[in-house]
Design an enzyme around this catalytic site. Structure first.
Site, PDB file in Angstrom:
ATOM      1  N   SER A 251       0.830  -1.198   0.000  1.00 62.36           N
ATOM      2  CA  SER A 251       0.000   0.000   0.000  1.00 62.36           C
ATOM      3  C   SER A 251       0.868   1.252   0.000  1.00 62.36           C
ATOM      4  O   SER A 251       1.933   1.283   0.603  1.00 62.36           O
ATOM      5  CB  SER A 251      -0.941  -0.019   1.205  1.00 62.36           C
ATOM      6  OG  SER A 251      -0.538   0.950   2.154  1.00 62.36           O
ATOM      7  N   LYS A 252       0.353   2.256  -0.690  1.00 66.80           N
ATOM      8  CA  LYS A 252       1.037   3.546  -0.830  1.00 66.80           C
ATOM      9  C   LYS A 252       1.396   4.131   0.520  1.00 66.80           C
ATOM     10  O   LYS A 252       2.430   4.740   0.685  1.00 66.80           O
ATOM     11  CB  LYS A 252       0.048   4.533  -1.477  1.00 66.80           C
ATOM     12  CG  LYS A 252       0.244   4.763  -2.949  1.00 66.80           C
ATOM     13  CD  LYS A 252      -0.276   6.123  -3.341  1.00 66.80           C
ATOM     14  CE  LYS A 252      -1.702   6.086  -3.809  1.00 66.80           C
ATOM     15  NZ  LYS A 252      -2.055   6.726  -5.001  1.00 66.80           N
ATOM     16  N   ARG A 253       0.485   4.001   1.481  1.00 64.45           N
ATOM     17  CA  ARG A 253       0.702   4.642   2.775  1.00 64.45           C
ATOM     18  C   ARG A 253       1.746   3.915   3.610  1.00 64.45           C
ATOM     19  O   ARG A 253       2.494   4.513   4.347  1.00 64.45           O
ATOM     20  CB  ARG A 253      -0.613   4.734   3.550  1.00 64.45           C
ATOM     21  CG  ARG A 253      -1.458   5.910   3.123  1.00 64.45           C
ATOM     22  CD  ARG A 253      -2.852   5.812   3.671  1.00 64.45           C
ATOM     23  NE  ARG A 253      -3.547   4.619   3.195  1.00 64.45           N
ATOM     24  CZ  ARG A 253      -4.087   4.503   1.986  1.00 64.45           C
ATOM     25  NH1 ARG A 253      -4.013   5.502   1.142  1.00 64.45           N
ATOM     26  NH2 ARG A 253      -4.685   3.398   1.622  1.00 64.45           N
TER      27      ARG A 253
END
Ligand code: GLU
Length: 494
Positions: A251-253
């Site tokens: 995930s990007k986060r």
């Protein structure tokens, strides 16, 4: 989804040229998972002498930004998916195809495959609550409404079973009773993803859809749309997701997912391509490090693993190290150039921004670097590690690591030994062998092992306790500078 059958499909034989596509939404940095999907499509297009269509799905105006589109094109070019290659077609922009999306929706309405509905989402929820069944219940199916503001167009999902033939997952069945009459056009007339994506695929003559697994639940809906629009559906293939160390979807986060970041750190394109292709697939033979031609020859969707693949950054770095070591010295020097001249690509979270060489530009000497490059080449796994390893050659006074200094000079023998080394170095022939034998002789006379004796000499001349081979480094650094640095260190040591 009812289940997946273990048996694999033999790829449908299509007459004419196979047409693959990659259809990213330009909403951010280029995800490594997207790069893998793009590579699959590219490799299949090359393997089957087909076409790779790049379509930018830019219809979500609130999230799309033009710079991301350029980022996609650059990232694809970096991994070798080159817009000038005859197998490449595009980029096409989904936003340019709005009239076709509307026309197809009208066609579906006229042919009775779709109908308008004016219920608000609150009304839909109330009805679902009253019926004790979530979702839209098909209330407007037979109301014969015409289109208009606030009215969505919905697809009339027929009863029965939808069977999706997927080249990775085999046969996947969906019970249509679990699929509500889904929206094609929003109340403002704009198409939803499912609809625009199919209309574009049909118009672009796509024969094979190879994409991320997260789209599998959309596939029965999209297959119904293909058929309702009078076309044979494409061959589908849904590629398992990439996960992190905790087996959670990248995930990007949470994770480092941007291809640009790896590039900025000095992963080379060939290593990245090879590594991405080993996620869920393996070439024949006992090494995973293989060239692109081998991958194109051997890759098969049917042998892609069904389960998610661990994107292991350590393994990627190890791959990269291997690729760096395979380079000729000249190739390595050329590959390092951007990191040495302050023109390395930048990316968020990566420190080596263009202005960040550790030395002032005028002190850098290419010919010196060419001499030490072979010492460095075997010791780095990322190109961005190179400057910090060699900065002492190009800094007038490299910073001294105080802890390393104190440790190296803590032994009684350290100062006198370094003094004696200095005295001898004044007059020897300046080459690796002579420098080494000076240090060896003094070590022998003091009964100190060579490795130990190097510590004060290394920290004095390089500022650190680790670095490239010391005697080779001193040969390149030169006698005058070596002696000067030893003097500075001796006066610091007191
Ligand atoms: N724009 C979609 C995405 O980025 C494309 C899905 C597809 O390949 O059909 O996920």
């Amino acid at each position: 989804m009812l289940g997946c059958e273990a048996s694999r499909l033999v790829s449908t034989v299509v007459s004419g040229t196979p047409r693959y596509r990659f259809a990213p939404s330009p909403t951010g940095y280029f995800h490594v998972g997207g790069a893998r999907t793009a590579l699959y499509n590219w490799i299949l297009a090359l393997q089957n002498d087909g076409v790779f269509v790049l379509r930018i799905e830019d219809t979500d105006e609130s999230r799309n930004q033009p710079q991301w589109t350029q980022g996609i094109i650059d990232a694809l070019a970096w991994v070798g998916i080159n817009g000038d290659d005859p197998h490449f077609e595009g980029p096409y922009f989904q936003s340019a195809n709005a009239a076709a999306h509307t026309a197809a929706a009208q066609k579906l309405h006229e042919s009775g495959h779709a109908y308008y509905c004016d219920l608000t989402s609150e009304q839909i929820q109330e009805r679902a609550k009253a019926a004790g069944k979530p979702g839209y219940d098909g209330y407007s199916r037979d109301r014969g409404l015409s289109g208009g503001p606030g009215r969505v167009l919905r697809f009339k999902v027929p009863a029965g079973i939808t069977v999706v033939h997927d080249e990775v997952r085999g046969r996947v069945e969906f019970d249509n009773s679990t699929i509500e009459d889904f929206v094609l056009l929003r109340g403002n007339g704009s198409p939803v993803f499912i609809h625009a994506n199919v209309v574009d695929d049909i118009q672009m003559g796509i024969t094979n859809v190879v994409r991320a697994e997260e789209h599998l639940p959309n596939t029965p809906k999209q297959q119904m749309l293909w058929q309702a629009l009078g076309h044979e559906p494409p061959v589908w293939a849904h590629v398992p997701v990439l996960v992190n160390e905790q087996r959670k979807k990248l995930s990007k986060r949470r994770d480092k997912v941007a291809l640009e970041q790896y590039r900025a750190e000095g992963v080379v394109a060939d290593a990245m391509v090879n590594y991405l292709m080993t996620l869920g697939w393996a070439p024949s033979g006992d090494t995973e490090i293989v060239d692109f031609a081998r991958i194109v020859a051997e890759f098969r969707l049917a042998s892609v693993n069904h389960s998610s693949a661990f994107f292991d950054v350590k393994k990627l770095n190890a791959f990269n190290g291997e690729y760096l070591r395979k380079m000729s010295s000249d190739e390595f020097v050329a590959a390092c150039e951007p990191w040495l001249s302050g023109s390395a690509p930048s990316a968020p979270g990566v420190e080596n921004s263009p202005s960040a060489t550790p030395w002032p530009a005028e002190r850098f000497d290419r010919s010196v670097f060419a001499r030490i490059a072979p010492l460095v080449q075997t010791r780095v796994s990322l190109l961005s590690e190179v400057p910090a390893m060699i900065d002492f050659f190009f800094l007038a006074d490299p910073a001294i690591d105080a802890a390393a200094f104190d440790k190296a000079f803590s032994a009684e023998w350290a100062r006198p030994a370094l003094r004696s080394i200095r005295e001898q170095l004044v007059s020897v022939v300046w080459n690796v062998e002579a420098i080494k034998s000076v240090v060896e002789l003094i070590g022998a006379s003091l009964d100190v092992k060579l490795g130990k004796l190097q510590a004060p000499l290394r920290v004095a001349t390089t500022g650190r306790s680790v670095g490239p081979p010391l005697f080779e480094s001193l040969e390149v650094l030169g006698r005058d500078e070596t002696l000067r640095r030893i003097d500075v260190a001796l006066s610091r040591a007191g």
